[in-house]
Design an enzyme around this catalytic site. Structure first.
Site, short mmCIF file in Angstrom:
data_model
loop_
_atom_site.label_atom_id
_atom_site.label_comp_id
_atom_site.label_asym_id
_atom_site.label_seq_id
_atom_site.Cartn_x
_atom_site.Cartn_y
_atom_site.Cartn_z
N LYS A 202 -0.97 60.02 26.64
CA LYS A 202 -1.30 59.74 25.24
C LYS A 202 -2.09 60.94 24.74
O LYS A 202 -3.18 60.82 24.16
CB LYS A 202 -2.10 58.42 25.15
N ASP A 259 -0.05 52.05 35.88
CA ASP A 259 -0.18 50.61 36.13
C ASP A 259 0.71 49.85 35.14
O ASP A 259 1.47 48.95 35.51
CB ASP A 259 -1.66 50.22 35.97
C1 IPM Z 1 -1.62 46.95 40.72
C2 IPM Z 1 -2.58 45.89 40.29
C3 IPM Z 1 -4.00 46.35 40.57
C4 IPM Z 1 -4.26 47.57 39.73
C5 IPM Z 1 -5.08 45.27 40.37
C6 IPM Z 1 -4.82 44.08 41.24
C7 IPM Z 1 -6.47 45.79 40.58
O1 IPM Z 1 -2.38 45.57 38.95
O2 IPM Z 1 -1.61 47.31 41.91
O3 IPM Z 1 -0.86 47.44 39.88
O4 IPM Z 1 -4.67 47.46 38.57
O5 IPM Z 1 -4.05 48.67 40.22
MG MG Z 2 -0.69 46.53 38.10
#
Ligand code: IPM
Ligand code: MG
Length: 363
Positions: A202, A259
């Site tokens: 971004k 993510d």
């Molecule tokens: C992932 C999950 C994790 C993250 C969580 C559970 C902390 O969403 O592995 O993508 O945010 O990395």
């Molecule tokens: Mg995740």
């Protein structure tokens, strides 16, 4: 002595069930490995105030790889209430064990392949084959947050723009951290004859940190002239991925955007039951399904174990056991294509272990 030491970390809820399923498949390929159980998860938070006890960290130091199931986590205040009385007053804060493992062991690559296996009724479209490289140690995940901004920070001129009562979370990205994940994505593309790497950011708004990521990508891309590089803003990217998923090949992104787009990419190829993940460093790698512990399904042996079985397949690839990895992937593909054994998410009523047995029977 076995050739490999694998830390076995089922964790909470259905994490235990999907790991049991993955073990059935791993046993079928006869991996020369010792599997060592490690304590991790909610139970250890409540009893010991630590969801990732030190003994598990020591275990990981002495293993080649780990298979991790899932973890239950709750908001900080709720988590505190579930501690045993002796620990209540210690002011402990719950921290996600997977995020800690990534940082402690410098597992800087989060590799998330998302492939539409032919015949999967959950495929958004056929022939999608996207591989996400997510930076896994820095960005908004460094965990530096302020509930109340310390007065001294207001001596920095830029801070005058921030309301006194704001809470802040720090996004920190380094050149080294950006470069190594981008290079990993390009190396993967080269090795696997992929055509394009798309950089997700971004940088039009988050100019400094995302600007660094994009600029670093442009530099690294020069070393890979045979691979096309393009880039997109995270918001536009979510639209494009739905509109034309075939346009995407390898994606690389800073931690939080990675993510987000990796969940989106997983949904294109079947959702939670198919999203697998490798957290990879120089010495250790931890493989996991990306889904959570699904407390409401725990005990029912209902959830789809394919994500974890594909995570085990990724583990074999990483260990250099390509042949065994291919056996597993081909068996998964065959069961999906046949369509006789399907878990509830796929519209069937097979159990977690029936799915695992069906896959093992094709090996
Ligand atoms: C992932 C999950 C994790 C993250 C969580 C559970 C902390 O969403 O592995 O993508 O945010 O990395
Ligand atoms: Mg995740």
């Amino acid at each position: 002595m076995a050739k490999y030491r694998i830390a076995w970390l089922p964790g909470d809820g259905v994490g235990k069930e999907v790991c049991e399923a993955a073990k059935i498949v791993l046993d079928k390929v006869n991996l020369d490995a010792e599997y060592i159980n490690g304590d991790i998860g909610w139970e250890f938070w409540c009893k010991e105030g630590d969801a990732l006890p030190q003994r598990t960290i020591e275990l990981l130091k002495n293993c080649n790889a780990a298979l991790f199931g899932a973890i239950t986590s709750k908001p900080i205040k709720e988590a505190q209430k579930e501690l045993i009385p002796e620990l209540q007053s210690k002011g402990l804060t719950y921290r996600s064990p997977i995020v800690r493992m990534r940082q402690l062991f410098d597992l800087y690559i989060c590799l998330r392949p998302c492939k539409a296996y032919p015949g999967n009724p959950l495929n958004y479209k056929e022939n999608i084959d996207i591989v996400v490289f997510r930076e896994n140690t820095e960005d908004l995940y460094i965990g530096v947050e302020f509930d109340k901004i310390p007065e001294v920070m207001f001596s920095i001129p830029e801070f005058s723009k921030i309301p006194k009562d704001a809470k802040i979370s720090i996004k920190a990205n380094t050149k080294k951290g950006s470069e190594r994940i981008i290079r990993a994505a390009f190396e993967f593309a080269r090795k696997n004859k992929r055509k394009k790497v798309t950089v997700v950011h971004k940088a039009n708004v988050v100019r400094v940190t995302d600007g660094l990521f994009l600029e670093t990508a442009r530099e690294v891309a020069k070393d890979y002239p045979e691979i096309e590089m393009d880039d997109a803003n995270i918001d536009a990217m979510t639209m494009w991925m739905l509109k034309n998923p075939f346009n995407y090949d390898v994606l690389v992104a800073p931690n939080l955007y990675g993510d987000i787009i990796s969940d989106l990419a997983a949904q294109l190829v079947g959702g939670l039951g198919f999203g697998c993940s490798g957290n990879i460093g120089e010495k250790l790698a931890v493989f996991e399904p990306t889904h959570g512990s699904a407390p409401k399904y725990y005990g029912l042996y209902k959830v789809n174990p394919i994500a974890t079985i594909l995570a085990a397949k990724m583990m074999l690839d990483w260990l250099g056991e390509k042949e065994k990895a291919n056996l597993i992937e081909n068996a998964v593909a065959a069961v999906i294509k046949e369509g006789k054994v399907r878990t509830y998410d796929m519209g069937g009523n097979s159990t977690t272990l029936q799915m695992a047995e069906a896959i093992a029977s094709k090996i």
